[in-house]
Design an enzyme around this catalytic site. Structure first.
Site, PDB file in Angstrom:
ATOM      1  CD  GLU A 133      -3.227  -0.285   0.304  1.00 17.76           C
ATOM      2  OE1 GLU A 133      -3.053  -0.160  -0.921  1.00 17.76           O
ATOM      3  OE2 GLU A 133      -4.258   0.077   0.885  1.00 17.76           O
ATOM      4  CB  THR A 186      -5.542   7.074  -2.986  1.00 13.07           C
ATOM      5  OG1 THR A 186      -6.409   5.993  -3.357  1.00 13.07           O
ATOM      6  CG2 THR A 186      -5.468   7.158  -1.474  1.00 13.07           C
TER       7      THR A 186
END
Length: 318
Positions: A133, A186
């Site tokens: 991530e 994001t």
């Protein structure tokens, strides 16, 4: 019995934040998700040999790919020099708010742990998925990765040290997710966020987090719905999602308990009591998205309690 030298794994998409729980709550859904095939080789290198479904946008370099990073760090942690070829089939849009990067990282580390004979427990794989991530968005947030890896509804009680708690959910709780074909990266969504929030907003948010957890654990659908309010993040991020208010109004009128942004968006989700209501909500949301002129995907699911699964050999990518 000899260990297999190849495996195919499906890792599920996730809904993170769950309105009031920014970076600390998330849950897995049945579809979509990512499929990964890992094959052991004699090369001593972790290689991304193929990616499909990404329109050529994802990096093949191991150190820049979420699955590659997770697998490489897992092997380094165990002190294993093992060649691995990874094939990744993306089955959800990038920048969808459905935990795309987390699913890739989770699928990779879950698969390599199986191929190595499962020396680590499933929950011990989370730090490696989080490094994947980090490679994707610059921050190792656990709400997507923990939900995809562990299945179910999770609460990240603490990041330092990492402490993840699984929360039971009502049997008849259903989720409707709609993804309009608009990308919200994001990193862009995080840039909107403020470093400080007013105390009154923090107090409201704390109450909603506690109420949502209490509602889930006590099967109190009314409390779940009342608690699905976000006064800190949603007012900022909703500006990036065309038609957000229209879709919310339609979903609530169709019987949804509550409505919110999935992750950083543009996907939006609802909770409903029962599948019939969830299907009604899906139809209402679809109607609004169609009126706005967007193509879209819609999913109706219970909370996926299983997490990653090994797929049969006949569905392997090679």
């Amino acid at each position: 019995m000899d260990k297999p030298n190849a495996i195919t794994v499906f890792a599920p998409a996730t809904v993170a934040n769950v309105t009031c729980g920014f970076d600390v709550m998330g849950f897995a859904i049945d579809a979509p998700g990512d499929t990964l095939e890992l094959k052991l080789t004699d090369s001593k290198e972790v290689r991304i040999v193929e990616i499909t479904g990404d329109e050529g946008r994802l990096p093949l370099e191991t150190e820049r790919n979420t699955a590659g990073v997770a697998v490489q760090m897992y092997l380094e942690h165990l002190g294993i020099r093992q060649g691995v070829d990874i094939r990744l089939h993306k089955q959800m849009p990038l920048g969808s708010g459905l935990g795309s990067s987390a699913a890739s990282a989770v699928g990779g580390v879950y698969a390599i742990n199986k191929l190595m004979g499962e020396p680590l427990k499933v929950e011990e794989l989370l730090p490696f998925a989080l490094e994947g991530e980090r490679a994707a968005c610059g921050f190792a947030h656990a709400d997507n990765a923990a939900a995809s890896l562990m299945g179910g509804f999770i609460l990240v009680r603490s990041y330092a040290p990492l402490d993840v708690v699984r929360i039971p959910v009502p049997e008849n709780l259903y989720i409707t997710v709609i993804h309009p074909d608009v990308e919200v990266p994001t990193k862009q969504a995080r840039r909107l966020l403020k470093e400080q929030v007013p105390l009154r907003d923090a107090v409201t948010q704390w109450g909603n987090v506690g109420g949502l957890i209490a509602g889930l654990m006590s099967n109190d659908y009314g409390l779940i719905g009342r608690s699905m309010q976000d006064v800190i993040v949603e007012p900022l991020r909703s500006t990036l999602i065309p038609g957000f208010e229209q879709v919310r109004t339609a979903a609530m009128a169709a019987g949804a308990l509550g409505f919110g942004i999935s992750g950083s968006g543009p996907s939006q989700f609802t909770f409903s009591e029962g599948k019939a209501t969830a299907d009604q909500v899906a139809a209402a949301m679809e109607k609004e998205i169609q009126a706005l002129g967007f193509t879209y995907q819609v999913y109706v699911s219970k909370v996926n309690a299983q997490g990653p699964v090994i797929l049969p050999e006949e569905v392997r990518l090679t």
